[in-house]
Design an enzyme around this catalytic site. Sequence first.
Site, PDB file in Angstrom:
ATOM      1  N   SER A 107       1.001  -1.102   0.209  1.00  0.00           N
ATOM      2  CA  SER A 107      -0.077   0.022  -0.021  1.00  0.00           C
ATOM      3  C   SER A 107       0.853   1.219  -0.077  1.00  0.00           C
ATOM      4  CB  SER A 107      -0.810   0.259   1.253  1.00  0.00           C
ATOM      5  OG  SER A 107      -1.650   1.104   1.156  1.00  0.00           O
ATOM      6  N   GLY A 110      12.164  -3.732   2.290  1.00  0.00           N
ATOM      7  CA  GLY A 110      13.434  -4.011   1.887  1.00  0.00           C
ATOM      8  C   GLY A 110      13.639  -5.114   0.905  1.00  0.00           C
ATOM      9  N   ALA A 128       7.730  10.747   2.711  1.00  0.00           N
ATOM     10  CA  ALA A 128       6.597  11.357   3.577  1.00  0.00           C
ATOM     11  C   ALA A 128       5.801  12.032   2.476  1.00  0.00           C
ATOM     12  CB  ALA A 128       7.564  12.384   4.409  1.00  0.00           C
ATOM     13  N   ASN A 177       5.495  -1.500   8.140  1.00  0.00           N
ATOM     14  CA  ASN A 177       5.170  -0.125   7.603  1.00  0.00           C
ATOM     15  C   ASN A 177       6.824   0.472   7.373  1.00  0.00           C
ATOM     16  OD1 ASN A 177       4.603   2.542   6.792  1.00  0.00           O
ATOM     17  ND2 ASN A 177       2.575   2.021   7.997  1.00  0.00           N
ATOM     18  N   THR A 178       6.934   1.451   6.721  1.00  0.00           N
ATOM     19  CA  THR A 178       8.331   2.256   6.842  1.00  0.00           C
ATOM     20  C   THR A 178       8.701   2.472   7.934  1.00  0.00           C
ATOM     21  OG1 THR A 178       7.294   4.031   6.487  1.00  0.00           O
ATOM     22  CG2 THR A 178       8.184   3.119   4.463  1.00  0.00           C
ATOM     23  N   CYS A 185       1.954   4.458  10.269  1.00  0.00           N
ATOM     24  CA  CYS A 185       2.741   5.449   9.532  1.00  0.00           C
ATOM     25  C   CYS A 185       3.401   6.157  10.409  1.00  0.00           C
ATOM     26  CB  CYS A 185       1.557   6.259   8.494  1.00  0.00           C
ATOM     27  SG  CYS A 185       2.574   7.587   7.455  1.00  0.00           S
ATOM     28  N   GLY A 199       2.416  11.768   3.214  1.00  0.00           N
ATOM     29  CA  GLY A 199       1.240  12.337   4.026  1.00  0.00           C
ATOM     30  C   GLY A 199       0.045  11.968   3.776  1.00  0.00           C
ATOM     31  N   GLY A 250       7.356  -2.671  -2.484  1.00  0.00           N
ATOM     32  CA  GLY A 250       7.246  -1.210  -2.904  1.00  0.00           C
ATOM     33  C   GLY A 250       8.600  -0.709  -3.490  1.00  0.00           C
ATOM     34  N   LYS A 254      -3.788   2.536  -2.668  1.00  0.00           N
ATOM     35  CA  LYS A 254      -3.112   3.547  -1.409  1.00  0.00           C
ATOM     36  C   LYS A 254      -4.147   3.918  -0.524  1.00  0.00           C
ATOM     37  CE  LYS A 254      -0.739   8.031  -1.816  1.00  0.00           C
ATOM     38  NZ  LYS A 254       0.417   7.581  -0.804  1.00  0.00           N
TER      39      LYS A 254
END
Lengths: 324, 265
Positions: free
Chosen positions: A41, A264, A90, A211-212, A148, A92, A285, A65
């Site tokens: 996503s 990764g 970022a 998530n990141t 996030c 947002g 991603g 998304k």
Amino acid sequence: MKEVALCFLNLFIFIFGWVLLPVLETTFCNVSLKNPLILASGILGLNKNNLLRAQRGGAGAVTIKSVSLEERSGHETPNIAFFEAGMLNAFGYCNPGIEEALKEFSDLSCFEVPVIASCTASNASDFAKLVEALDKLDFAAIELPLSCPHTPGHGLLVGQGTPEATKEIVEACRKKTKKPLLVKINASLPGIAEIALAAEKAGANAITCSNTLGPGMVIDINSTKPVLAFKVGGVSGHAIRPIVVRSVYDLYERIKIPIIGLGGISRGEHVIELLMAGASCVGIGTAIALRGHNVFEKCCNEMLGWMKKHGYKSIEELIGLAHE
Amino acid sequence: MNEFAKHKIKEARILKIEQETPTVKTFELGVSLDAVPGQFVMVWLPRVAEKPFTLIKTGNTIAITVKKRGGFTEKLFQLKEGSYLGIRGPYGKGFTWNGVKKACIVAGGIGTAALLRLVEELAKNKASVDFVADFKTKSEILFKERIEKVANLHIITEDGSFGTKGFCPDFLMGFLKKNEYDKLYCCGPELMMVKVLELCKKFDLKAEFAVERYMKCAVGLCGQCCLDEWLVCRDGPVLSSEQLLKSKEFGKFYYLKSGKKVAIQ
């Protein structure tokens, strides 16, 4: 006579080889997938045309998304910043809002692979409203990113990364849908197993990890300024893979529901590593920036090559293998 | 193996600023870079924003030509020689001109910048080029001397203050009737490009168009710059007439910063 024998030998090798060929088909939350690779996503996913690109690139499933109740423009550019071992982003949570999303995704018949929804909100009741709306469409599952690291009012920045908040949000959403609910957590946090357990207990069907990470920061020393307009962003790419592998390994020992491993991954060998750690599926991603939109197909070929060489025939054989 | 590092921001301080027209400036930047005509770089003004720009010069230094039209370009116009800018790139797919002996180039306003290096490459290959350039008025004419050196330049102004008065597609119609070209290249306002695309179809002429969409990541991840199935940052900015004739969005829709689809006015 010799030719006939040779012909039979070839036929034998052909049939034998075919029987032994590994397959990538798998099932996840009762959904059949042609391979375990899922478009993460936040990457592409603004609309169907974007997602179709990932489908053409060989993804086994695709995720939209994240949508919010209102239209959001997100952060100013630069939204991404690169470093030697990965990338920060970022955006947002820019998205056209749930009303537009419901129109855009009302007909998913152009997809041959499952489409997973994703939504974001600041509190449990808004999450529930979004899930209720998304439930009416043909999505195969709904993902709740409670993790996030770079959007005020959402994810970690509004305290969603705790067992208590996770429980409250998942319980509220569980009442609104029978579709599989995936809870996306952040491996940056200590005690991710407690968060995952809270999600499982509240009725989540799978955990997406991760998530990141971070947030992190990249400063351009020549201008003395942070590169990202929002200054900080979620870290992805090569750098975070070992953390994700460890997190998935830990989760596999603690929870019963399946795990989507993510972070990764850019090669088939990375996918196999994460399956061995305990993931049932693997998200991709950032690697699109490195290897193009057919990174899914490339990873599948690398997986098949490795599995053939090492005598593995199915994805299921690999899941959790590192724990034995 | 370090595939991420090539996208890192590179220092590109302003070496020289030239006022091309009352609304257009060219910035020469101190960074060495090669790029195919039509490719672009992301230009970063720290603490302001990052936007895509085509290159009118590559090599030991690069140059971008900018029209003042919003917050970012206004800030850019305030900068002096020596000011800091960062760039990453080049990105995207540029023009192709292999085997093209006779070409027609159609430019509208600031779109001329995207075609400048192309016309020079065509000239190097000894192609004959008719360059049709459409500007609002005489004072907004761009790169006249540089183009005249390598091509037959036909200037059109909307108010008739220089060259032919009128609208570029009307003028082009007469041109295409009289001449046969191997290929047409175009960059300009989208509604003008739509008209040019229609003419290409009518005259069965192969063409390439440099298109523009709101862009964020430039590396094919965010999906913001989509035009139908294509991503302008990765499959474009140069798209072929075959691609655009199939498009449902070209000349009709684009996507806001939020990703909301809106009609082109």
